[in-house]
Design a protein around this motif. Structure first.
Motif, PDB file in Angstrom:
ATOM      1  N   HIS A  30      -1.460  -1.918  -7.591  1.00  0.00           N
ATOM      2  CA  HIS A  30      -0.211  -1.208  -7.346  1.00  0.00           C
ATOM      3  C   HIS A  30      -0.589   0.025  -6.519  1.00  0.00           C
ATOM      4  N   MET A  31       0.345   0.488  -5.694  1.00  0.00           N
ATOM      5  CA  MET A  31       0.094   1.730  -4.931  1.00  0.00           C
ATOM      6  C   MET A  31       0.799   2.897  -5.624  1.00  0.00           C
ATOM      7  N   ASN A  32       0.058   3.942  -5.976  1.00  0.00           N
ATOM      8  CA  ASN A  32       0.705   5.184  -6.430  1.00  0.00           C
ATOM      9  C   ASN A  32       1.302   5.877  -5.216  1.00  0.00           C
ATOM     10  N   VAL A  33       2.544   6.347  -5.332  1.00  0.00           N
ATOM     11  CA  VAL A  33       3.111   7.157  -4.243  1.00  0.00           C
ATOM     12  C   VAL A  33       3.333   8.546  -4.818  1.00  0.00           C
ATOM     13  N   THR A  34       2.385   9.428  -4.573  1.00  0.00           N
ATOM     14  CA  THR A  34       2.387  10.743  -5.220  1.00  0.00           C
ATOM     15  C   THR A  34       2.369  11.886  -4.208  1.00  0.00           C
ATOM     16  N   ARG A  35       2.541  11.525  -2.928  1.00  0.00           N
ATOM     17  CA  ARG A  35       2.677  12.529  -1.864  1.00  0.00           C
ATOM     18  C   ARG A  35       3.859  12.066  -1.029  1.00  0.00           C
ATOM     19  N   PHE A  36       4.483  13.024  -0.396  1.00  0.00           N
ATOM     20  CA  PHE A  36       5.711  12.630   0.299  1.00  0.00           C
ATOM     21  C   PHE A  36       5.756  13.212   1.700  1.00  0.00           C
ATOM     22  N   SER A  37       6.103  12.371   2.640  1.00  0.00           N
ATOM     23  CA  SER A  37       6.338  12.806   4.024  1.00  0.00           C
ATOM     24  C   SER A  37       6.985  11.611   4.730  1.00  0.00           C
ATOM     25  N   PRO A  38       7.582  11.839   5.893  1.00  0.00           N
ATOM     26  CA  PRO A  38       8.128  10.696   6.638  1.00  0.00           C
ATOM     27  C   PRO A  38       7.046   9.655   6.919  1.00  0.00           C
ATOM     28  N   GLN A  39       5.826  10.135   7.132  1.00  0.00           N
ATOM     29  CA  GLN A  39       4.725   9.205   7.407  1.00  0.00           C
ATOM     30  C   GLN A  39       4.433   8.308   6.190  1.00  0.00           C
ATOM     31  N   VAL A  40       4.521   8.909   5.005  1.00  0.00           N
ATOM     32  CA  VAL A  40       4.300   8.128   3.789  1.00  0.00           C
ATOM     33  C   VAL A  40       5.406   7.069   3.647  1.00  0.00           C
ATOM     34  N   LEU A  41       6.643   7.515   3.812  1.00  0.00           N
ATOM     35  CA  LEU A  41       7.768   6.571   3.690  1.00  0.00           C
ATOM     36  C   LEU A  41       7.616   5.401   4.652  1.00  0.00           C
ATOM     37  N   SER A  42       7.180   5.727   5.865  1.00  0.00           N
ATOM     38  CA  SER A  42       7.114   4.672   6.888  1.00  0.00           C
ATOM     39  C   SER A  42       6.022   3.643   6.578  1.00  0.00           C
ATOM     40  N   GLN A  43       5.087   3.995   5.716  1.00  0.00           N
ATOM     41  CA  GLN A  43       4.022   3.026   5.392  1.00  0.00           C
ATOM     42  C   GLN A  43       4.409   2.061   4.281  1.00  0.00           C
ATOM     43  N   ILE A  44       5.435   2.435   3.495  1.00  0.00           N
ATOM     44  CA  ILE A  44       5.775   1.608   2.328  1.00  0.00           C
ATOM     45  C   ILE A  44       6.054   0.151   2.711  1.00  0.00           C
ATOM     46  N   PRO A  45       6.836  -0.111   3.776  1.00  0.00           N
ATOM     47  CA  PRO A  45       7.102  -1.521   4.116  1.00  0.00           C
ATOM     48  C   PRO A  45       5.849  -2.301   4.491  1.00  0.00           C
ATOM     49  N   ARG A  46       4.754  -1.583   4.763  1.00  0.00           N
ATOM     50  CA  ARG A  46       3.524  -2.294   5.145  1.00  0.00           C
ATOM     51  C   ARG A  46       2.702  -2.744   3.923  1.00  0.00           C
ATOM     52  N   LEU A  47       3.057  -2.261   2.730  1.00  0.00           N
ATOM     53  CA  LEU A  47       2.242  -2.587   1.553  1.00  0.00           C
ATOM     54  C   LEU A  47       2.025  -4.100   1.367  1.00  0.00           C
ATOM     55  N   PRO A  48       3.078  -4.932   1.561  1.00  0.00           N
ATOM     56  CA  PRO A  48       2.845  -6.380   1.388  1.00  0.00           C
ATOM     57  C   PRO A  48       1.766  -6.936   2.321  1.00  0.00           C
ATOM     58  N   GLU A  49       1.577  -6.293   3.491  1.00  0.00           N
ATOM     59  CA  GLU A  49       0.490  -6.746   4.391  1.00  0.00           C
ATOM     60  C   GLU A  49      -0.863  -6.661   3.697  1.00  0.00           C
ATOM     61  N   TRP A  50      -0.954  -5.684   2.757  1.00  0.00           N
ATOM     62  CA  TRP A  50      -2.219  -5.524   2.015  1.00  0.00           C
ATOM     63  C   TRP A  50      -2.149  -6.199   0.650  1.00  0.00           C
ATOM     64  N   GLY A  51      -1.150  -7.048   0.458  1.00  0.00           N
ATOM     65  CA  GLY A  51      -1.049  -7.824  -0.789  1.00  0.00           C
ATOM     66  C   GLY A  51      -0.449  -7.052  -1.941  1.00  0.00           C
ATOM     67  N   ILE A  52       0.215  -5.922  -1.641  1.00  0.00           N
ATOM     68  CA  ILE A  52       0.730  -5.047  -2.701  1.00  0.00           C
ATOM     69  C   ILE A  52       2.260  -5.055  -2.654  1.00  0.00           C
ATOM     70  N   THR A  53       2.879  -5.395  -3.783  1.00  0.00           N
ATOM     71  CA  THR A  53       4.346  -5.486  -3.796  1.00  0.00           C
ATOM     72  C   THR A  53       4.948  -4.632  -4.911  1.00  0.00           C
TER      73      THR A  53
END
Ligand code: URP
Ligand code: ZN
Ligand code: ZN
Length: 474
Positions: free
Chosen positions: A125-148
């Motif tokens: 699982h990915m912890n999301v514990t920092r926030f920025s537009p850059q962080v938000l924009s990476q979330i849709p990429r998590l499945p590319e790394w096998g993380i849902t």
């Protein structure tokens, strides 16, 4: 030549069924389930009559090799997964800390820790514990790394916590990407305030860990985020449920058709905050803390009523006395632990061992006592977590096409449980001297017999990272 095994005549228990049948396995995958199966002559035959046959446990909440305060959780990806296997769990999901802003960097770092050590199959699982537009924009990429799935926190101010409006944005982006958001619900501001007051007035015993993290805070923060998730129509999974209020909230929200699910952990079912008043109370320090008997009762009811759908462990062990070495696989091992907070509860690393205890303890205390059926046991510890976290039917099932992750369970085996039987790399066990009946006899990971009557045949690196699919509501 194909590598084949036939598990004969066991009582197969799934989340919905119980029947005597054979299981034919080829190259790590279940090919057939049926009566009197005809199999190739070079097949290894294992007679399991009189035994139960369960799908391998799936523990979706563990913290391996996790830095905390001035130390690190004492099980790494080898020792923790080996302990899991001895307790009948063949898949775990670990959390990737969000140290670097860039997810890919954190995930790569966690693969470096895990891949060569893994002894059972695993996900992240990915912890999301920092926030920025850059962080938000990476979330849709998590499945590319096998993380849902990802986890957010309403506590640990200035470390892990996101503000509610940030959580809302994470929920929306995760929803659109088919990613399940997990919530750690505790009230950060209140905890900071109460902790500072307690320390100022010299209240530093372990019980103050619980008193500075009140149950009401867990409920108010869960209620707020549930309501936000419902507003934005995003699914939400409440981790380590520990209060009666959370159980009631989950029940009501599900009745209303909200997309919410939840897990609890054995420590919240078997212990209360009274343990923290013992001279060795630091052994029971975890966050959220242990609660009251009334909370326990409500959690048990929620399990019976199919409100809570998962039992995980939040396995995050530390030594009780890290000044003293223990022997692990013939070598001396010493890791700083709970003694770091001997004079101040705020310095005690938070977390408990449990990944190997979950199935044997829960079987004895929930199935043997007839609180839950064997099928419900399988649902809570294997099938439901596999479904919710996108592993099903590869994991959590005994059917053609599933991985041959199988536990041969001896329902009559009695053990006096404790640190010498559990294989966690730590110096204590929460269930020391408990009499348990029902224990894994053999454990197969993709058809390989990794635990055989107490002998370890597994090895570091044989566990595979399992890229996950989207979650299913249960
Ligand atoms: O005390 C605990 N549970 N430590 C692990 C971190 C978490 O929030 O689950
Ligand atoms: Zn948490
Ligand atoms: Zn946790």
């Amino acid at each position: 030549m194909k590598n084949s095994v036939c598990i004969r005549s066991g009582q197969i228990i799934t989340d919905s069924d119980s029947r005597i049948a054979d299981i034919f396995i080829e190259d790590g995958v279940i090919r057939q389930v049926g009566e009197k199966l005809l199999v190739p002559s070079d097949t290894r035959e294992i007679n399991t009559s009189g035994k139960l046959v369960l799908p391998g446990g799936v523990d979706v909440h563990v913290h391996l090799d996790l830095p905390m305060f001035d130390t690190i959780s004492s099980d790494d990806h080898y020792t923790g997964m080996k302990a899991a296997a001895f307790g009948g769990t063949t898949t775990v999901i670990d959390f990737v800390p969000h140290d670097d802003l860039n997810f890919e960097t954190n995930i790569a770092r966690w693969h470096t820790k895990a891949d060569n050590k893994a002894a059972v199959d695993f996900g992240f699982h990915m912890n999301v514990t920092r926030f920025s537009p850059q962080v938000l924009s990476q979330i849709p990429r998590l499945p590319e790394w096998g993380i849902t799935s990802l986890k957010v926190f309403t506590a640990y101010n200035n470390r892990l916590r996101l503000a509610d409006d940030q959580i809302k944005q994470v929920l929306q982006v995760a929803r659109d990407a088919g990613i399940l958001t997990m919530l750690h619900a505790e009230e950060g501001d209140e905890i900071e305030k109460l902790t500072a007051e307690a320390v100022r007035s010299g209240r530093k015993d372990p019980i103050w860990h619980a008193r500075t993290r009140p149950a009401e805070g867990a409920l108010t923060s869960a209620r707020r985020i549930f309501s936000i998730a419902h507003q934005v129509k995003a699914p939400l999974y409440l981790v380590h449920m520990n209060t009666a209020g959370e159980a009631a909230l989950l029940k009501e929200s599900r009745r209303l058709g909200w997309q919410v699910m939840g897990e609890t952990c054995p420590q919240y079912l078997f212990f209360t905050e009274k343990e923290l008043e013992r001279s060795d109370g630091s052994k029971w320090i975890c966050s959220p803390p242990l609660r009251t008997e009334a909370d326990q009762k409500a959690l048990w009811s929620a399990l019976r009523e199919q409100i809570i759908e998962v039992i995980s462990t939040d396995h995050c062990p530390f030594f009780y006395n890290g000044e003293q070495a223990i022997e692990y696989e013939g070598a001396s091992c010493q890791i700083l632990g709970k003694e770091l907070g001997r004079d101040n509860f705020t310095k005690i690393p938070n977390g408990l061992p449990g990944v190997g205890d979950r199935l044997p303890v829960f079987w004895s205390k929930a199935v043997n006592t007839k609180i839950l059926t064997p099928q419900r046991f399988v649902a809570l510890t294997s099938t439901n977590p596999a479904k919710i976290f996108g592993l099903y039917p590869k994991k959590g099932a005994i059917q053609p096409g599933s991985d041959a992750d199988i536990v041969i369970w001896d329902p009559l085996k009695s053990v006096r449980y404790g640190v010498s039987i559990a294989r966690h790399r730590t110096d204590y066990n929460l269930y020391e001297d408990w009499n348990l009946q029902g224990f894994p006899e053999k454990v197969f990971l993709r058809g390989v017999n990794i635990v055989d009557d107490g002998a370890w045949n597994g090895r570091a690196g044989m566990g595979q990272f399992i890229p996950r699919k989207n979650s299913l509501m249960v």
